[in-house]
Motif scaffolding. Sequence first.
Motif, PDB file in Angstrom:
ATOM      1  N   PHE A   1       1.956  15.901  -8.046  1.00 48.36           N
ATOM      2  CA  PHE A   1       3.176  15.275  -7.527  1.00 48.36           C
ATOM      3  C   PHE A   1       3.671  14.132  -8.408  1.00 48.36           C
ATOM      4  O   PHE A   1       4.372  13.244  -7.948  1.00 48.36           O
ATOM      5  CB  PHE A   1       2.958  14.783  -6.084  1.00 48.36           C
ATOM      6  N   GLY A   2       3.278  14.158  -9.680  1.00 43.08           N
ATOM      7  CA  GLY A   2       3.694  13.109 -10.602  1.00 43.08           C
ATOM      8  C   GLY A   2       2.961  11.794 -10.404  1.00 43.08           C
ATOM      9  O   GLY A   2       3.367  10.767 -10.957  1.00 43.08           O
ATOM     10  N   ALA A   3       1.863  11.811  -9.656  1.00 42.34           N
ATOM     11  CA  ALA A   3       1.139  10.576  -9.351  1.00 42.34           C
ATOM     12  C   ALA A   3       0.233  10.152 -10.500  1.00 42.34           C
ATOM     13  O   ALA A   3      -0.259  10.983 -11.262  1.00 42.34           O
ATOM     14  CB  ALA A   3       0.308  10.748  -8.083  1.00 42.34           C
ATOM     15  N   GLU A   4       0.016   8.852 -10.592  1.00 45.18           N
ATOM     16  CA  GLU A   4      -0.917   8.289 -11.568  1.00 45.18           C
ATOM     17  C   GLU A   4      -2.331   8.211 -11.007  1.00 45.18           C
ATOM     18  O   GLU A   4      -3.293   8.183 -11.756  1.00 45.18           O
ATOM     19  CB  GLU A   4      -0.461   6.879 -11.975  1.00 45.18           C
ATOM     20  N   GLN A   5      -2.435   8.152  -9.678  1.00 41.87           N
ATOM     21  CA  GLN A   5      -3.759   8.064  -9.066  1.00 41.87           C
ATOM     22  C   GLN A   5      -3.805   8.875  -7.786  1.00 41.87           C
ATOM     23  O   GLN A   5      -2.799   9.075  -7.110  1.00 41.87           O
ATOM     24  CB  GLN A   5      -4.151   6.605  -8.780  1.00 41.87           C
ATOM     25  N   VAL A   6      -5.011   9.335  -7.471  1.00 43.19           N
ATOM     26  CA  VAL A   6      -5.288  10.008  -6.205  1.00 43.19           C
ATOM     27  C   VAL A   6      -6.271   9.134  -5.444  1.00 43.19           C
ATOM     28  O   VAL A   6      -7.312   8.736  -5.976  1.00 43.19           O
ATOM     29  CB  VAL A   6      -5.884  11.404  -6.429  1.00 43.19           C
TER      30      VAL A   6
ATOM     31  N   ALA B   1       0.694  -1.691  -6.032  1.00 46.79           N
ATOM     32  CA  ALA B   1       1.655  -0.994  -5.176  1.00 46.79           C
ATOM     33  C   ALA B   1       2.710  -0.256  -5.974  1.00 46.79           C
ATOM     34  O   ALA B   1       3.417   0.605  -5.431  1.00 46.79           O
ATOM     35  CB  ALA B   1       2.322  -1.987  -4.222  1.00 46.79           C
ATOM     36  N   GLY B   2       2.831  -0.565  -7.255  1.00 43.66           N
ATOM     37  CA  GLY B   2       3.816   0.103  -8.092  1.00 43.66           C
ATOM     38  C   GLY B   2       3.289   1.353  -8.766  1.00 43.66           C
ATOM     39  O   GLY B   2       4.032   2.023  -9.490  1.00 43.66           O
ATOM     40  N   GLU B   3       2.019   1.676  -8.529  1.00 51.51           N
ATOM     41  CA  GLU B   3       1.405   2.840  -9.167  1.00 51.51           C
ATOM     42  C   GLU B   3       1.653   4.082  -8.316  1.00 51.51           C
ATOM     43  O   GLU B   3       1.249   4.144  -7.155  1.00 51.51           O
ATOM     44  CB  GLU B   3      -0.095   2.609  -9.337  1.00 51.51           C
ATOM     45  N   ALA B   4       2.327   5.055  -8.886  1.00 47.05           N
ATOM     46  CA  ALA B   4       2.606   6.298  -8.159  1.00 47.05           C
ATOM     47  C   ALA B   4       1.288   6.932  -7.719  1.00 47.05           C
ATOM     48  O   ALA B   4       0.391   7.153  -8.532  1.00 47.05           O
ATOM     49  CB  ALA B   4       3.389   7.257  -9.042  1.00 47.05           C
ATOM     50  N   SER B   5       1.182   7.222  -6.417  1.00 47.54           N
ATOM     51  CA  SER B   5      -0.116   7.607  -5.860  1.00 47.54           C
ATOM     52  C   SER B   5       0.013   8.764  -4.884  1.00 47.54           C
ATOM     53  O   SER B   5       1.076   9.035  -4.326  1.00 47.54           O
ATOM     54  CB  SER B   5      -0.748   6.405  -5.132  1.00 47.54           C
TER      55      SER B   5
ATOM     56  N   ARG C   1      -1.629   1.276   6.645  1.00 47.30           N
ATOM     57  CA  ARG C   1      -1.685   0.286   5.562  1.00 47.30           C
ATOM     58  C   ARG C   1      -1.388   0.920   4.208  1.00 47.30           C
ATOM     59  O   ARG C   1      -0.714   0.325   3.368  1.00 47.30           O
ATOM     60  CB  ARG C   1      -3.049  -0.396   5.553  1.00 47.30           C
ATOM     61  N   LEU C   2      -1.900   2.130   3.988  1.00 42.50           N
ATOM     62  CA  LEU C   2      -1.618   2.831   2.733  1.00 42.50           C
ATOM     63  C   LEU C   2      -0.119   3.078   2.572  1.00 42.50           C
ATOM     64  O   LEU C   2       0.456   2.806   1.506  1.00 42.50           O
ATOM     65  CB  LEU C   2      -2.369   4.163   2.701  1.00 42.50           C
ATOM     66  N   HIS C   3       0.502   3.581   3.621  1.00 48.75           N
ATOM     67  CA  HIS C   3       1.930   3.877   3.555  1.00 48.75           C
ATOM     68  C   HIS C   3       2.755   2.602   3.422  1.00 48.75           C
ATOM     69  O   HIS C   3       3.735   2.567   2.665  1.00 48.75           O
ATOM     70  CB  HIS C   3       2.363   4.671   4.787  1.00 48.75           C
ATOM     71  N   GLU C   4       2.389   1.567   4.151  1.00 46.63           N
ATOM     72  CA  GLU C   4       3.112   0.302   4.077  1.00 46.63           C
ATOM     73  C   GLU C   4       2.979  -0.319   2.684  1.00 46.63           C
ATOM     74  O   GLU C   4       3.920  -0.922   2.168  1.00 46.63           O
ATOM     75  CB  GLU C   4       2.590  -0.669   5.134  1.00 46.63           C
ATOM     76  N   HIS C   5       1.799  -0.176   2.092  1.00 40.32           N
ATOM     77  CA  HIS C   5       1.540  -0.804   0.793  1.00 40.32           C
ATOM     78  C   HIS C   5       2.277  -0.090  -0.333  1.00 40.32           C
ATOM     79  O   HIS C   5       2.915  -0.740  -1.177  1.00 40.32           O
ATOM     80  CB  HIS C   5       0.033  -0.808   0.517  1.00 40.32           C
ATOM     81  N   PHE C   6       2.210   1.238  -0.353  1.00 36.05           N
ATOM     82  CA  PHE C   6       2.791   1.976  -1.469  1.00 36.05           C
ATOM     83  C   PHE C   6       4.237   2.407  -1.237  1.00 36.05           C
ATOM     84  O   PHE C   6       4.948   2.707  -2.206  1.00 36.05           O
ATOM     85  CB  PHE C   6       1.923   3.201  -1.791  1.00 36.05           C
ATOM     86  N   GLN C   7       4.661   2.476   0.036  1.00 31.52           N
ATOM     87  CA  GLN C   7       6.027   2.850   0.352  1.00 31.52           C
ATOM     88  C   GLN C   7       6.418   4.150  -0.380  1.00 31.52           C
ATOM     89  O   GLN C   7       5.703   5.146  -0.288  1.00 31.52           O
ATOM     90  CB  GLN C   7       6.979   1.702  -0.008  1.00 31.52           C
ATOM     91  N   ASP C   8       7.527   4.135  -1.127  1.00 27.75           N
ATOM     92  CA  ASP C   8       7.999   5.339  -1.802  1.00 27.75           C
ATOM     93  C   ASP C   8       7.178   5.696  -3.037  1.00 27.75           C
ATOM     94  O   ASP C   8       7.369   6.771  -3.618  1.00 27.75           O
ATOM     95  CB  ASP C   8       9.466   5.178  -2.211  1.00 27.75           C
ATOM     96  N   GLN C   9       6.280   4.815  -3.459  1.00 29.32           N
ATOM     97  CA  GLN C   9       5.384   5.131  -4.565  1.00 29.32           C
ATOM     98  C   GLN C   9       4.243   6.043  -4.122  1.00 29.32           C
ATOM     99  O   GLN C   9       3.487   6.540  -4.955  1.00 29.32           O
ATOM    100  CB  GLN C   9       4.821   3.855  -5.198  1.00 29.32           C
TER     101      GLN C   9
ATOM    102  N   LYS D   1       3.515   9.467  -3.260  1.00 32.62           N
ATOM    103  CA  LYS D   1       4.253  10.687  -3.541  1.00 32.62           C
ATOM    104  C   LYS D   1       3.867  11.843  -2.628  1.00 32.62           C
ATOM    105  O   LYS D   1       4.634  12.787  -2.472  1.00 32.62           O
ATOM    106  CB  LYS D   1       4.046  11.092  -5.003  1.00 32.62           C
ATOM    107  N   PHE D   2       2.678  11.777  -2.047  1.00 32.51           N
ATOM    108  CA  PHE D   2       2.226  12.830  -1.137  1.00 32.51           C
ATOM    109  C   PHE D   2       1.109  12.262  -0.283  1.00 32.51           C
ATOM    110  O   PHE D   2       0.294  11.465  -0.755  1.00 32.51           O
ATOM    111  CB  PHE D   2       1.717  14.045  -1.919  1.00 32.51           C
TER     112      PHE D   2
END
Length: 205
Positions: A12-17, A79-83, A97-105, A107-108
């Motif tokens: 999904f274009g993420a930098e981390q899982v 929080a800016g790392e696509a995840s 907390r995960l969703h609140e922290h990363f928001q639109d970053q 990706k899945f």
Amino acid sequence: MRILAGYQPDFFGAEQVILTSASSKTALGLAFMLNHQRESRGQPKVLTALTSPGNVEFVRGLGYYDRVVAYDELETLDAGEASVSVDFAGNGQVLSRLHEHFQDQLKFSSLVGASHWDQRGGSKGLPGPKPELFFAPKYWEQAAGEYGTAGLMQRFAALWAPLVASMEGWMTINEARGAENVAKAYEDTLEGRVSPDQGLILTLQ
């Protein structure tokens, strides 16, 4: 693997899982597979474990993850790392907390397990992507259609063998026999009294 990469080879274009309940056996299985195949896939770039403080050193010592973070340090992640999030915990507060922290970053967001069975929570109305429930039979059917049943079993065996070899180095198998001992093992598991390096075989007879 198809939790993430079956039809999304770029993750999904993420930098981390990020894997929650990272010391659970299912999470460790996925972490091993992702790490094992990283050389051929080139992904994920970073594999992050979220686990309880008491399991941090155990998880870190396995070498399956690039970074290991305790739940109370979740917000220290960039929080800016696509995840991508793969949730084995089923802990509503952690997922929120995960969703609140990363928001639109984020990706899945995949919902797989519920090791934190006593801390379940809703997944509606969270920022970022809508969490998707992983249903194994669906992905097995898709893979069987792609590789054929025999081919899929061969691929499964090829992945299973190195996982078993790795687990033999750190897992201790304990057997509980009889209804009373099985009940105790079950209760110990529910209450979190079984350490992550322990495997259980339960036999009622």
